[in-house]
Design an enzyme around this catalytic site. Structure first.
Site, mmCIF file in Angstrom:
data_model
loop_
_atom_site.group_PDB
_atom_site.id
_atom_site.type_symbol
_atom_site.label_atom_id
_atom_site.label_comp_id
_atom_site.label_asym_id
_atom_site.label_seq_id
_atom_site.Cartn_x
_atom_site.Cartn_y
_atom_site.Cartn_z
ATOM 1 N N ASP A 93 0.868 -1.180 0.000
ATOM 2 C CA ASP A 93 0.000 0.000 0.000
ATOM 3 C C ASP A 93 0.910 1.236 0.000
ATOM 4 O O ASP A 93 2.138 1.115 -0.203
ATOM 5 C CB ASP A 93 -0.991 -0.030 1.182
ATOM 6 C CG ASP A 93 -0.341 0.245 2.533
ATOM 7 O OD1 ASP A 93 0.905 0.362 2.599
ATOM 8 O OD2 ASP A 93 -1.077 0.333 3.541
ATOM 9 N N HIS A 130 11.136 -23.341 9.285
ATOM 10 C CA HIS A 130 10.106 -24.007 10.099
ATOM 11 C C HIS A 130 8.703 -23.877 9.520
ATOM 12 O O HIS A 130 7.890 -24.784 9.681
ATOM 13 C CB HIS A 130 10.091 -23.428 11.520
ATOM 14 C CG HIS A 130 11.292 -23.812 12.328
ATOM 15 N ND1 HIS A 130 11.347 -23.652 13.696
ATOM 16 C CD2 HIS A 130 12.488 -24.343 11.961
ATOM 17 C CE1 HIS A 130 12.538 -24.069 14.140
ATOM 18 N NE2 HIS A 130 13.249 -24.480 13.102
ATOM 19 N N ASN A 131 8.393 -22.746 8.912
ATOM 20 C CA ASN A 131 7.009 -22.471 8.497
ATOM 21 C C ASN A 131 6.808 -22.562 7.001
ATOM 22 O O ASN A 131 5.682 -22.393 6.518
ATOM 23 C CB ASN A 131 6.574 -21.078 8.982
ATOM 24 C CG ASN A 131 6.872 -20.843 10.448
ATOM 25 O OD1 ASN A 131 7.695 -20.001 10.800
ATOM 26 N ND2 ASN A 131 6.245 -21.601 11.321
ATOM 27 N N ARG A 165 7.239 1.446 7.291
ATOM 28 C CA ARG A 165 7.451 2.645 8.107
ATOM 29 C C ARG A 165 8.344 2.370 9.311
ATOM 30 O O ARG A 165 8.612 3.259 10.109
ATOM 31 C CB ARG A 165 6.112 3.204 8.583
ATOM 32 C CG ARG A 165 5.304 3.818 7.453
ATOM 33 C CD ARG A 165 3.982 4.375 7.955
ATOM 34 N NE ARG A 165 3.262 5.005 6.863
ATOM 35 C CZ ARG A 165 1.938 5.018 6.750
ATOM 36 N NH1 ARG A 165 1.199 4.420 7.659
ATOM 37 N NH2 ARG A 165 1.362 5.618 5.730
HETATM 38 C C1 RB5 Z 1 -2.005 2.833 6.398
HETATM 39 O O1 RB5 Z 1 -2.056 4.065 7.004
HETATM 40 C C2 RB5 Z 1 -1.645 1.756 7.402
HETATM 41 O O2 RB5 Z 1 -2.719 1.494 8.242
HETATM 42 C C3 RB5 Z 1 -1.200 0.494 6.701
HETATM 43 O O3 RB5 Z 1 -0.105 0.771 5.898
HETATM 44 C C4 RB5 Z 1 -0.767 -0.661 7.574
HETATM 45 O O4 RB5 Z 1 0.179 -0.270 8.529
HETATM 46 C C5 RB5 Z 1 -1.850 -1.473 8.143
HETATM 47 O O5 RB5 Z 1 -1.647 -2.486 8.810
#
Ligand code: RB5
Length: 144
Positions: A10, A99-100, A110
């Site tokens: 995303d 293992h998985n 981030r």
């Molecule tokens: C987006 O703001 C954020 O919620 C998404 O990137 C993620 O961390 C969700 O789990």
């Protein structure tokens, strides 16, 4: 293992996805980028789904990235046969493979610098599943 890697993120993972894709391409992998293709806000389940379906279709590995890696890994793990592992260090990546038999690596864009993400990815892609008792446990996952 096929050298195709399906990758998706995303907006929270967009920057890291670009850097990781470039590095993987230099290393000889064919990167199938399933988006997102800009920093505009999008919904992580859409991209977890796209990568999960691509991995199930051809048996290659996938990489998924959102802000934390949590939401997109939850999405991918809704698919039977997908074992998406959210990894914060190389040791996690090693064990997720050994293992998985994880077939998708999830990263938090981030919370991770590129160098760490690259190290984790390299370990993930090069480590083999150990089988044996681990195979019995992985097989049980598909029967839950
Ligand atoms: C987006 O703001 C954020 O919620 C998404 O990137 C993620 O961390 C969700 O789990």
């Amino acid at each position: 293992m096929d050298k195709i890697i399906h990758i998706g993120s995303d907006h929270g993972g967009f920057d890291l996805k670009g850097k990781l894709s470039a590095a993987l391409t230099v290393k000889g992998y064919t990167v199938n980028d399933l988006g997102t293709f800009s920093e505009d806000s999008v919904d992580y389940p859409v991209f977890g789904k796209k990568v999960a379906e691509a991995v199930l279709k051809d048996g290659s590995f996938g990489i998924i990235i959102c802000g934390t890696g949590i939401g997109i890994s939850i999405a991918a793990n809704r698919f039977k046969g997908i074992r998406a592992a959210l990894c914060h260090c190389s040791e996690y990546a090693k064990l997720a493979r050994e293992h998985n038999d994880a077939n998708i690596l999830a990263l938090g864009g981030r919370f991770m610098d590129f160098k760490t993400a690259e190290e984790i990815t390299d370990v993930f892609l090069k480590t083999e599943f150990l089988g044996g008792r681990h195979k019995r446990r992985v097989d049980l996952l598909d029967n839950i």
